[in-house]
Motif scaffolding. Structure first.
Motif, PDB file in Angstrom:
ATOM      1  N   VAL A 158      45.169  10.123  13.589  1.00 17.03           N
ATOM      2  CA  VAL A 158      46.440   9.729  13.100  1.00 17.03           C
ATOM      3  C   VAL A 158      46.791   8.279  13.001  1.00 17.03           C
ATOM      4  O   VAL A 158      47.604   8.125  11.777  1.00 17.03           O
ATOM      5  CB  VAL A 158      47.593  10.174  14.231  1.00 17.03           C
ATOM      6  CG1 VAL A 158      48.831   9.756  14.023  1.00 17.03           C
ATOM      7  CG2 VAL A 158      47.695  11.536  14.405  1.00 17.03           C
ATOM      8  N   ILE A 159      45.977   7.317  13.581  1.00 21.60           N
ATOM      9  CA  ILE A 159      46.461   5.948  13.076  1.00 21.60           C
ATOM     10  C   ILE A 159      45.787   5.519  11.744  1.00 21.60           C
ATOM     11  O   ILE A 159      46.766   5.012  10.948  1.00 21.60           O
ATOM     12  CB  ILE A 159      45.504   5.145  14.128  1.00 21.60           C
ATOM     13  CG1 ILE A 159      46.581   5.218  15.520  1.00 21.60           C
ATOM     14  CG2 ILE A 159      45.776   3.776  13.763  1.00 21.60           C
ATOM     15  CD1 ILE A 159      45.764   4.634  16.680  1.00 21.60           C
ATOM     16  N   PRO A 160      44.711   5.886  11.125  1.00 25.87           N
ATOM     17  CA  PRO A 160      44.252   5.409   9.909  1.00 25.87           C
ATOM     18  C   PRO A 160      45.436   6.239   8.928  1.00 25.87           C
ATOM     19  O   PRO A 160      45.394   5.578   7.976  1.00 25.87           O
ATOM     20  CB  PRO A 160      42.886   6.032   9.801  1.00 25.87           C
ATOM     21  CG  PRO A 160      42.522   6.136  11.261  1.00 25.87           C
ATOM     22  CD  PRO A 160      43.757   6.398  11.849  1.00 25.87           C
ATOM     23  N   ILE A 161      45.458   7.320   9.267  1.00 29.36           N
ATOM     24  CA  ILE A 161      46.514   8.103   8.264  1.00 29.36           C
ATOM     25  C   ILE A 161      47.840   7.451   8.098  1.00 29.36           C
ATOM     26  O   ILE A 161      48.444   7.191   7.197  1.00 29.36           O
ATOM     27  CB  ILE A 161      46.707   9.715   8.521  1.00 29.36           C
ATOM     28  CG1 ILE A 161      45.437  10.579   8.428  1.00 29.36           C
ATOM     29  CG2 ILE A 161      47.870  10.374   7.882  1.00 29.36           C
ATOM     30  CD1 ILE A 161      45.567  11.785   9.106  1.00 29.36           C
ATOM     31  N   VAL A 162      48.453   7.251   9.261  1.00 25.41           N
ATOM     32  CA  VAL A 162      49.710   6.490   9.313  1.00 25.41           C
ATOM     33  C   VAL A 162      49.474   5.072   8.459  1.00 25.41           C
ATOM     34  O   VAL A 162      50.289   4.741   7.643  1.00 25.41           O
ATOM     35  CB  VAL A 162      50.233   6.166  10.728  1.00 25.41           C
ATOM     36  CG1 VAL A 162      51.485   5.102  10.669  1.00 25.41           C
ATOM     37  CG2 VAL A 162      50.703   7.454  11.331  1.00 25.41           C
ATOM     38  N   THR A 163      48.602   4.332   8.626  1.00 26.32           N
ATOM     39  CA  THR A 163      48.214   2.989   7.971  1.00 26.32           C
ATOM     40  C   THR A 163      48.150   3.240   6.447  1.00 26.32           C
ATOM     41  O   THR A 163      48.878   2.486   5.974  1.00 26.32           O
ATOM     42  CB  THR A 163      46.884   2.545   8.510  1.00 26.32           C
ATOM     43  OG1 THR A 163      47.083   2.102   9.895  1.00 26.32           O
ATOM     44  CG2 THR A 163      46.745   0.971   7.950  1.00 26.32           C
ATOM     45  N   ILE A 164      47.416   4.324   6.078  1.00 27.58           N
ATOM     46  CA  ILE A 164      47.434   4.455   4.533  1.00 27.58           C
ATOM     47  C   ILE A 164      48.847   5.045   4.031  1.00 27.58           C
ATOM     48  O   ILE A 164      49.139   4.321   3.146  1.00 27.58           O
ATOM     49  CB  ILE A 164      46.280   5.436   4.191  1.00 27.58           C
ATOM     50  CG1 ILE A 164      44.946   4.968   4.838  1.00 27.58           C
ATOM     51  CG2 ILE A 164      46.388   5.974   3.019  1.00 27.58           C
ATOM     52  CD1 ILE A 164      43.764   6.151   4.673  1.00 27.58           C
ATOM     53  N   ILE A 165      49.561   5.605   4.736  1.00 27.55           N
ATOM     54  CA  ILE A 165      50.813   5.854   4.251  1.00 27.55           C
ATOM     55  C   ILE A 165      51.783   4.792   4.098  1.00 27.55           C
ATOM     56  O   ILE A 165      52.403   4.551   3.028  1.00 27.55           O
ATOM     57  CB  ILE A 165      51.365   6.886   5.000  1.00 27.55           C
ATOM     58  CG1 ILE A 165      50.560   8.437   5.212  1.00 27.55           C
ATOM     59  CG2 ILE A 165      52.934   7.282   4.791  1.00 27.55           C
ATOM     60  CD1 ILE A 165      51.192   9.496   6.096  1.00 27.55           C
ATOM     61  N   PHE A 166      51.739   3.819   5.103  1.00 30.60           N
ATOM     62  CA  PHE A 166      52.550   2.779   4.998  1.00 30.60           C
ATOM     63  C   PHE A 166      52.094   1.771   3.970  1.00 30.60           C
ATOM     64  O   PHE A 166      52.898   1.179   3.357  1.00 30.60           O
ATOM     65  CB  PHE A 166      52.585   1.967   6.495  1.00 30.60           C
ATOM     66  CG  PHE A 166      53.657   2.444   7.191  1.00 30.60           C
ATOM     67  CD1 PHE A 166      54.849   2.253   7.383  1.00 30.60           C
ATOM     68  CD2 PHE A 166      53.291   3.746   8.173  1.00 30.60           C
ATOM     69  CE1 PHE A 166      56.030   2.820   8.269  1.00 30.60           C
ATOM     70  CE2 PHE A 166      54.606   4.358   9.075  1.00 30.60           C
ATOM     71  CZ  PHE A 166      55.848   3.710   8.820  1.00 30.60           C
ATOM     72  N   LEU A 167      50.766   1.726   3.841  1.00 25.97           N
ATOM     73  CA  LEU A 167      50.028   0.685   2.759  1.00 25.97           C
ATOM     74  C   LEU A 167      50.562   1.194   1.331  1.00 25.97           C
ATOM     75  O   LEU A 167      51.128   0.295   0.519  1.00 25.97           O
ATOM     76  CB  LEU A 167      48.700   0.723   2.886  1.00 25.97           C
ATOM     77  CG  LEU A 167      47.861  -0.020   1.757  1.00 25.97           C
ATOM     78  CD1 LEU A 167      48.458  -1.596   1.840  1.00 25.97           C
ATOM     79  CD2 LEU A 167      46.418   0.056   1.927  1.00 25.97           C
ATOM     80  N   VAL A 168      50.279   2.446   0.945  1.00 28.09           N
ATOM     81  CA  VAL A 168      50.868   2.892  -0.195  1.00 28.09           C
ATOM     82  C   VAL A 168      52.388   2.886  -0.449  1.00 28.09           C
ATOM     83  O   VAL A 168      52.789   2.409  -1.487  1.00 28.09           O
ATOM     84  CB  VAL A 168      50.668   4.492  -0.324  1.00 28.09           C
ATOM     85  CG1 VAL A 168      50.939   5.191  -1.489  1.00 28.09           C
ATOM     86  CG2 VAL A 168      48.990   4.708  -0.134  1.00 28.09           C
TER      87      VAL A 168
END
Length: 309
Positions: A158-168
């Protein structure tokens, strides 16, 4: 001899264990990246290292903790409220500690940032107590899943997915909205931007709010992954996130994310391959920082930012 046997012969570790460590490294790197983005956004705008950023990260965990334990809010409501309160705290920090010194010498604003950090740490001790507390557990995220012979916590994915979403989302905000255009203008030259009609104070406050929100998301994820919170818990993650920002290229958002992943994966894999060095895990970040500064002072992305005079 199969691939797993060859890998185990060369490294002393089977492939399934390696992939488990790699997943943990990516997860930890994602947390560093979320916090590092806040550092790099503030530096890109004001040429200021917000030394209180790690403590803002810490305050989020207490907001979420008391939302669940004292006010009996559902965990998702408490987490959202904690993110909003942290954004407000970031704006308050900018208005009270940094805005009055915006035109002062850089050393003055740096001292103010250090003072704000100590203020938040000691305020947390007074308000919340120095004894560590257990962060609320979310069974939906903290349960483990079995992938072959490897058991990995759902939160690790979940953590990497959340990071990528916020980065985008952040990159879209900066590159394709009026708010982002104002941020880029202020980062280039806030005095000229003000003359051209940009509301400089509002834009800088928005920058602090967004950076603090990202730190808040990182703080919540950190609390779920390492469920023990304390007033000084933000010091080391904050330092490492700052190191990640420098490694990636201070002032560059993508660079901060790259630096976070490098630092997180490197920490985990060094301990995995060299267990005897586990006591020096934190030292790895600082050694790596020194090496980067010696050979590529502008960081991996190589973005050079001139100081304002």
């Amino acid at each position: 001899m199969n691939l797993n046997a060859i890998f185990q012969f060369l490294t002393g570790m089977d492939l399934s264990t390696f992939f488990q460590h790699l997943a943990n490294g990516i997860s930890l790197g994602s947390l560093y990246a979320l916090v590092a983005i806040g550092y790099t956004m503030v530096y890109g705008t004001l040429r200021l290292i917000n030394f209180a950023h790690g403590d803002v990260f810490m305050m989020t965990t207490y907001f979420a903790f008391y939302g669940v334990s004292t006010f009996m809010l559902p965990w998702y409501v408490s987490f959202i409220l904690a993110i909003i309160l942290t954004a407000a705290l970031g704006m308050l920090l900018e208005i009270g500690a940094y805005r009055p010194l915006r035109d002062a010498p850089k050393i003055s604003i740096m001292i103010s940032a250090i003072g704000a950090s100590f203020l938040l740490e000691n305020l947390a001790v007074v308000l919340f107590g120095g004894r560590p507390k257990a962060f609320p557990s979310v069974k939906l995220l903290t349960d483990s899943i079995q992938l072959g012979t490897v058991s990995i916590q759902k939160l690790t994915f979940v953590i990497p997915i959340v990071t990528i979403i916020f980065l985008v989302g952040l990159l879209y905000l900066i590159n394709h909205t009026k708010t982002g255009m104002a941020m880029r203008a202020v980062a280039k030259d806030y005095e000229t931007a003000g003359i051209m009609g940009v509301n400089v104070n509002k834009t800088i406050s928005q920058t602090f709010a967004i950076g603090s929100m990202l730190a808040a998301v990182g703080g919540i994820m950190w609390g779920l992954k390492f469920p023990q919170i304390a007033p000084l818990m933000g010091v080391m993650p904050g330092l490492k996130a700052f190191i990640a920002a420098v490694i990636g290229g201070i002032g560059n958002i993508k660079g901060a994310v790259i630096g976070g992943f490098i630092l997180g994966i490197g920490e985990i894999l060094i301990v995995a391959f060299l267990p005897s060095l586990s006591g020096y895990r934190d030292a790895f970040a600082f050694v790596f920082l020194i090496v980067i500064l010696l050979f590529k002072p502008t960081g991996i992305t190589g973005e050079k930012i001139a100081e304002k005079v």
